[in-house]
Design a protein around this motif. Structure first.
Motif, PDB file in Angstrom:
ATOM      1  N   CYS A 280       0.863  -1.177   0.000  1.00 43.01           N
ATOM      2  CA  CYS A 280       0.000   0.000   0.000  1.00 43.01           C
ATOM      3  C   CYS A 280       0.902   1.231   0.000  1.00 43.01           C
ATOM      4  O   CYS A 280       1.461   1.601   1.036  1.00 43.01           O
ATOM      5  CB  CYS A 280      -0.928   0.005   1.209  1.00 43.01           C
ATOM      6  SG  CYS A 280      -2.033   1.431   1.229  1.00 43.01           S
ATOM      7  N   GLN A 281       1.050   1.845  -1.171  1.00 45.14           N
ATOM      8  CA  GLN A 281       1.955   2.980  -1.272  1.00 45.14           C
ATOM      9  C   GLN A 281       1.500   4.130  -0.376  1.00 45.14           C
ATOM     10  O   GLN A 281       2.325   4.832   0.201  1.00 45.14           O
ATOM     11  CB  GLN A 281       2.048   3.456  -2.721  1.00 45.14           C
ATOM     12  CG  GLN A 281       3.036   4.602  -2.896  1.00 45.14           C
ATOM     13  CD  GLN A 281       3.158   5.059  -4.330  1.00 45.14           C
ATOM     14  OE1 GLN A 281       3.471   4.268  -5.220  1.00 45.14           O
ATOM     15  NE2 GLN A 281       2.896   6.340  -4.559  1.00 45.14           N
ATOM     16  N   GLY A 282       0.176   4.307  -0.225  1.00 47.15           N
ATOM     17  CA  GLY A 282      -0.318   5.351   0.663  1.00 47.15           C
ATOM     18  C   GLY A 282       0.116   5.121   2.095  1.00 47.15           C
ATOM     19  O   GLY A 282       0.587   6.037   2.770  1.00 47.15           O
ATOM     20  N   THR A 283      -0.035   3.890   2.579  1.00 50.32           N
ATOM     21  CA  THR A 283       0.363   3.575   3.950  1.00 50.32           C
ATOM     22  C   THR A 283       1.866   3.723   4.128  1.00 50.32           C
ATOM     23  O   THR A 283       2.328   4.261   5.141  1.00 50.32           O
ATOM     24  CB  THR A 283      -0.075   2.148   4.319  1.00 50.32           C
ATOM     25  OG1 THR A 283      -1.491   2.041   4.188  1.00 50.32           O
ATOM     26  CG2 THR A 283       0.312   1.808   5.742  1.00 50.32           C
ATOM     27  N   LEU A 284       2.651   3.254   3.158  1.00 49.17           N
ATOM     28  CA  LEU A 284       4.100   3.403   3.266  1.00 49.17           C
ATOM     29  C   LEU A 284       4.493   4.877   3.265  1.00 49.17           C
ATOM     30  O   LEU A 284       5.391   5.286   4.015  1.00 49.17           O
ATOM     31  CB  LEU A 284       4.796   2.673   2.120  1.00 49.17           C
ATOM     32  CG  LEU A 284       5.214   1.216   2.337  1.00 49.17           C
ATOM     33  CD1 LEU A 284       6.297   1.114   3.384  1.00 49.17           C
ATOM     34  CD2 LEU A 284       4.043   0.340   2.695  1.00 49.17           C
ATOM     35  N   ALA A 285       3.833   5.698   2.460  1.00 48.76           N
ATOM     36  CA  ALA A 285       4.114   7.133   2.466  1.00 48.76           C
ATOM     37  C   ALA A 285       3.770   7.741   3.821  1.00 48.76           C
ATOM     38  O   ALA A 285       4.483   8.615   4.328  1.00 48.76           O
ATOM     39  CB  ALA A 285       3.337   7.827   1.347  1.00 48.76           C
ATOM     40  N   GLU A 286       2.679   7.266   4.415  1.00 51.49           N
ATOM     41  CA  GLU A 286       2.286   7.756   5.738  1.00 51.49           C
ATOM     42  C   GLU A 286       3.331   7.438   6.808  1.00 51.49           C
ATOM     43  O   GLU A 286       3.362   8.087   7.851  1.00 51.49           O
ATOM     44  CB  GLU A 286       0.961   7.101   6.154  1.00 51.49           C
ATOM     45  CG  GLU A 286      -0.235   7.456   5.308  1.00 51.49           C
ATOM     46  CD  GLU A 286      -1.384   6.478   5.508  1.00 51.49           C
ATOM     47  OE1 GLU A 286      -2.351   6.563   4.732  1.00 51.49           O
ATOM     48  OE2 GLU A 286      -1.303   5.616   6.407  1.00 51.49           O
ATOM     49  N   GLN A 294      11.330  10.165  -0.123  1.00 55.87           N
ATOM     50  CA  GLN A 294      11.768   8.856   0.368  1.00 55.87           C
ATOM     51  C   GLN A 294      11.035   7.679  -0.253  1.00 55.87           C
ATOM     52  O   GLN A 294      11.575   6.570  -0.303  1.00 55.87           O
ATOM     53  CB  GLN A 294      11.606   8.791   1.889  1.00 55.87           C
ATOM     54  CG  GLN A 294      12.540   9.701   2.653  1.00 55.87           C
ATOM     55  CD  GLN A 294      12.291   9.603   4.148  1.00 55.87           C
ATOM     56  OE1 GLN A 294      11.154   9.670   4.607  1.00 55.87           O
ATOM     57  NE2 GLN A 294      13.359   9.442   4.899  1.00 55.87           N
ATOM     58  N   ILE A 295       9.814   7.879  -0.734  1.00 50.81           N
ATOM     59  CA  ILE A 295       8.979   6.744  -1.128  1.00 50.81           C
ATOM     60  C   ILE A 295       9.586   5.965  -2.289  1.00 50.81           C
ATOM     61  O   ILE A 295       9.432   4.749  -2.388  1.00 50.81           O
ATOM     62  CB  ILE A 295       7.538   7.202  -1.466  1.00 50.81           C
ATOM     63  CG1 ILE A 295       6.608   5.997  -1.640  1.00 50.81           C
ATOM     64  CG2 ILE A 295       7.532   8.096  -2.705  1.00 50.81           C
ATOM     65  CD1 ILE A 295       6.444   5.148  -0.410  1.00 50.81           C
ATOM     66  N   PHE A 296      10.330   6.617  -3.171  1.00 53.85           N
ATOM     67  CA  PHE A 296      10.853   5.936  -4.352  1.00 53.85           C
ATOM     68  C   PHE A 296      11.911   4.901  -3.984  1.00 53.85           C
ATOM     69  O   PHE A 296      11.948   3.813  -4.565  1.00 53.85           O
ATOM     70  CB  PHE A 296      11.388   6.967  -5.353  1.00 53.85           C
ATOM     71  CG  PHE A 296      10.384   8.043  -5.662  1.00 53.85           C
ATOM     72  CD1 PHE A 296       9.235   7.748  -6.386  1.00 53.85           C
ATOM     73  CD2 PHE A 296      10.560   9.330  -5.178  1.00 53.85           C
ATOM     74  CE1 PHE A 296       8.286   8.729  -6.642  1.00 53.85           C
ATOM     75  CE2 PHE A 296       9.622  10.319  -5.435  1.00 53.85           C
ATOM     76  CZ  PHE A 296       8.475  10.016  -6.164  1.00 53.85           C
ATOM     77  N   ASP A 297      12.750   5.202  -2.999  1.00 50.82           N
ATOM     78  CA  ASP A 297      13.714   4.209  -2.541  1.00 50.82           C
ATOM     79  C   ASP A 297      13.033   3.057  -1.806  1.00 50.82           C
ATOM     80  O   ASP A 297      13.518   1.915  -1.839  1.00 50.82           O
ATOM     81  CB  ASP A 297      14.759   4.854  -1.633  1.00 50.82           C
ATOM     82  CG  ASP A 297      15.867   5.556  -2.417  1.00 50.82           C
ATOM     83  OD1 ASP A 297      16.029   5.248  -3.616  1.00 50.82           O
ATOM     84  OD2 ASP A 297      16.564   6.412  -1.844  1.00 50.82           O
ATOM     85  N   VAL A 298      11.935   3.340  -1.149  1.00 47.23           N
ATOM     86  CA  VAL A 298      11.172   2.268  -0.495  1.00 47.23           C
ATOM     87  C   VAL A 298      10.602   1.320  -1.556  1.00 47.23           C
ATOM     88  O   VAL A 298      10.681   0.089  -1.429  1.00 47.23           O
ATOM     89  CB  VAL A 298      10.050   2.848   0.375  1.00 47.23           C
ATOM     90  CG1 VAL A 298       9.202   1.728   0.975  1.00 47.23           C
ATOM     91  CG2 VAL A 298      10.625   3.718   1.485  1.00 47.23           C
ATOM     92  N   ILE A 299      10.026   1.889  -2.627  1.00 45.69           N
ATOM     93  CA  ILE A 299       9.514   1.060  -3.719  1.00 45.69           C
ATOM     94  C   ILE A 299      10.628   0.194  -4.292  1.00 45.69           C
ATOM     95  O   ILE A 299      10.459  -1.009  -4.521  1.00 45.69           O
ATOM     96  CB  ILE A 299       8.893   1.939  -4.824  1.00 45.69           C
ATOM     97  CG1 ILE A 299       7.671   2.697  -4.302  1.00 45.69           C
ATOM     98  CG2 ILE A 299       8.501   1.086  -6.034  1.00 45.69           C
ATOM     99  CD1 ILE A 299       7.160   3.785  -5.248  1.00 45.69           C
ATOM    100  N   GLU A 304      12.828  -4.550  -5.953  1.00 51.74           N
ATOM    101  CA  GLU A 304      13.987  -5.252  -6.480  1.00 51.74           C
ATOM    102  C   GLU A 304      14.163  -6.625  -5.836  1.00 51.74           C
ATOM    103  O   GLU A 304      14.820  -7.499  -6.407  1.00 51.74           O
ATOM    104  CB  GLU A 304      15.240  -4.394  -6.306  1.00 51.74           C
ATOM    105  CG  GLU A 304      15.234  -3.176  -7.238  1.00 51.74           C
ATOM    106  CD  GLU A 304      16.349  -2.195  -6.965  1.00 51.74           C
ATOM    107  OE1 GLU A 304      17.102  -2.401  -5.978  1.00 51.74           O
ATOM    108  OE2 GLU A 304      16.459  -1.194  -7.707  1.00 51.74           O
ATOM    109  N   ARG A 305      13.566  -6.813  -4.691  1.00 53.27           N
ATOM    110  CA  ARG A 305      13.603  -8.109  -4.008  1.00 53.27           C
ATOM    111  C   ARG A 305      12.349  -8.926  -4.286  1.00 53.27           C
ATOM    112  O   ARG A 305      12.138  -9.969  -3.671  1.00 53.27           O
ATOM    113  CB  ARG A 305      13.791  -7.881  -2.495  1.00 53.27           C
ATOM    114  CG  ARG A 305      15.191  -7.374  -2.180  1.00 53.27           C
ATOM    115  CD  ARG A 305      15.279  -6.672  -0.842  1.00 53.27           C
ATOM    116  NE  ARG A 305      16.653  -6.250  -0.553  1.00 53.27           N
ATOM    117  CZ  ARG A 305      17.231  -5.168  -1.075  1.00 53.27           C
ATOM    118  NH1 ARG A 305      16.527  -4.379  -1.891  1.00 53.27           N
ATOM    119  NH2 ARG A 305      18.475  -4.854  -0.814  1.00 53.27           N
TER     120      ARG A 305
END
Length: 386
Positions: A280-286, A294-299, A304-305
């Motif tokens: 959930c990109q929204g939750t990760l951004a939160e 920061q969100i792009f490195d999290v993605i 990549e894994r």
């Protein structure tokens, strides 16, 4: 809970250096061109002819949906029920990509798995039965939640035009007040009569487990479910806990899956191609101090894994513990065009879908989702040409 590095990166504990993001691979630049492998997906509505036709109208090709169960109290769908659901999708040209573990998705219900209660083995067997039945029905994945408390929000506030949106500001939450659960703030929700006692009710049920106690319960579940997912080649996708909470948690919930570092630990408890995230990109951004950077490195780290099995594509405005949620995708802090390119460049090939769109009547919600489908479809087409 994980502490917050003042540079805006989440640490896994005292002295840890940027455990949330520092171990991510070096940031890659957008490639000249890679094909878009993502599919426009949906999980928002009932499995009916009318709703599936509505989805196809707006270009949706893949869905997460739930079977109609002859016995709603049963913790799993049967093979025949899943096959009927898959056939209904195929009738409309939709691919059934995932289904839910329903009792691990329902708002307001705390599973025995997460409580560490005696009934957890029965629930785990129901999850494993769902995995086996999905494999026999030809459904490649299922998604679930692992949480003690429900999705939390602090208010419904005016949004763009006549829309209404949720927001979360932890500073507005009262220690002895309502939690407040996301579902109870929806305009069409049945309001809880518990009022001030809601918090006490949850706290009595949950208790005050330590972070390691919660991790032990999660590990107990994964140790018994991931081997079955491996055997039957069905991907199981866990949704992050929404929202992340400050150190110490809230009403007994340490919310260990509410940080990037916690989710990294989660996906490595069992090394498996079939154990990953409903990302959930929204939750990760939160969960980030500076989500727009920061969100792009999290993605990239999770993608990549190959730990991203499904994407909830939601924008936010704000930062950890203080954000506007459920806004339209074009008005948030995250550059969605860039995010799509990042998913493209890491080779993500699953569903990408709107969720938690701005609130309104049933008709308004349909319109809001339609806007999101069109917006995401346009981004996918653009990314495929650049």
């Amino acid at each position: 809970m994980d502490s917050i590095d003042r540079r805006g990166i989440f640490a896994g504990g005292a002295g840890a250096a940027a455990a949330g993001l520092a171990s991510a691979p070096a940031k890659a630049q957008d490639s000249p061109h890679k094909p878009v492998l993502m599919k426009l997906g949906d999980q928002s509505g009932p499995a009916t002819d009318e709703y599936f036709a509505y989805l196809v109208r707006y270009g949706v090709t893949h869905v997460t949906a739930n079977a109609h169960q002859s016995d709603p109290a049963r913790l799993y769908p049967t093979v025949d029920e899943l096959k009927a659901l898959k056939a209904l999708g195929a009738k409309h040209g939709l691919t059934l990509e995932m289904t839910d573990v329903r009792f691990l998705a329902a708002e307001g219900k705390i599973s025995d798995i997460m409580l560490g209660a005696p009934g957890r083995d029965n629930e785990i067997e129901a999850v494993n039965t769902t995995i086996r039945n999905c494999a026999e029905a030809g459904i490649p994945g299922l998604k679930y939640n692992m949480r003690l408390l429900p999705i939390l929000r602090s208010a419904v506030v005016p949004g763009r035009g006549d829309s209404e949106v949720h927001r979360w500001r932890f500073a507005d939450m009262k220690p002895d007040g309502p939690l407040t659960a996301w579902e109870n703030l929806r305009p069409d929700a049945e309001k809880s009569a518990a009022g001030q006692s809601e918090s006490a009710l949850f706290e009595r049920q949950v208790g005050h487990p330590s972070e390691e106690e919660v991790w032990a319960r999660i590990s107990y579940f994964l140790d018994r479910v991931v081997p079955v997912a491996n055997q039957y080649k069905v991907r199981i996708a866990c949704h992050p806990q929404d929202p992340g909470l400050p150190p110490g948690g809230w009403h007994g919930d340490p919310r260990v899956l509410g940080t990037v570092a916690g989710l990294k630990r989660f996906v490595t408890i069992q090394e498996s191609a079939y154990h990953g995230l409903n990302f959930c990109q929204g939750t990760l951004a939160e969960d980030l101090e500076d989500p727009k950077t920061q969100i792009f490195d999290v993605i990239r780290w999770f993608g990549e894994r190959k730990k991203i099995f499904n994407v909830h594509f939601r924008n936010i405005r704000g930062r950890r513990s203080d954000f506007w949620a459920e806004i339209f995708p074009d008005e948030g802090d995250i550059d969605f065009a860039k995010a799509i390119r990042v998913y493209r460049d890491i080779g993500y090939d699953g569903m990408i879908m709107p969720d938690h769109v701005p609130l309104g009547s049933k008709m308004v919600m349909s319109e809001n989702f339609a806007f999101c489908y069109g917006y995401i479809r346009g981004l996918l087409q653009s990314a495929d040409q650049t």
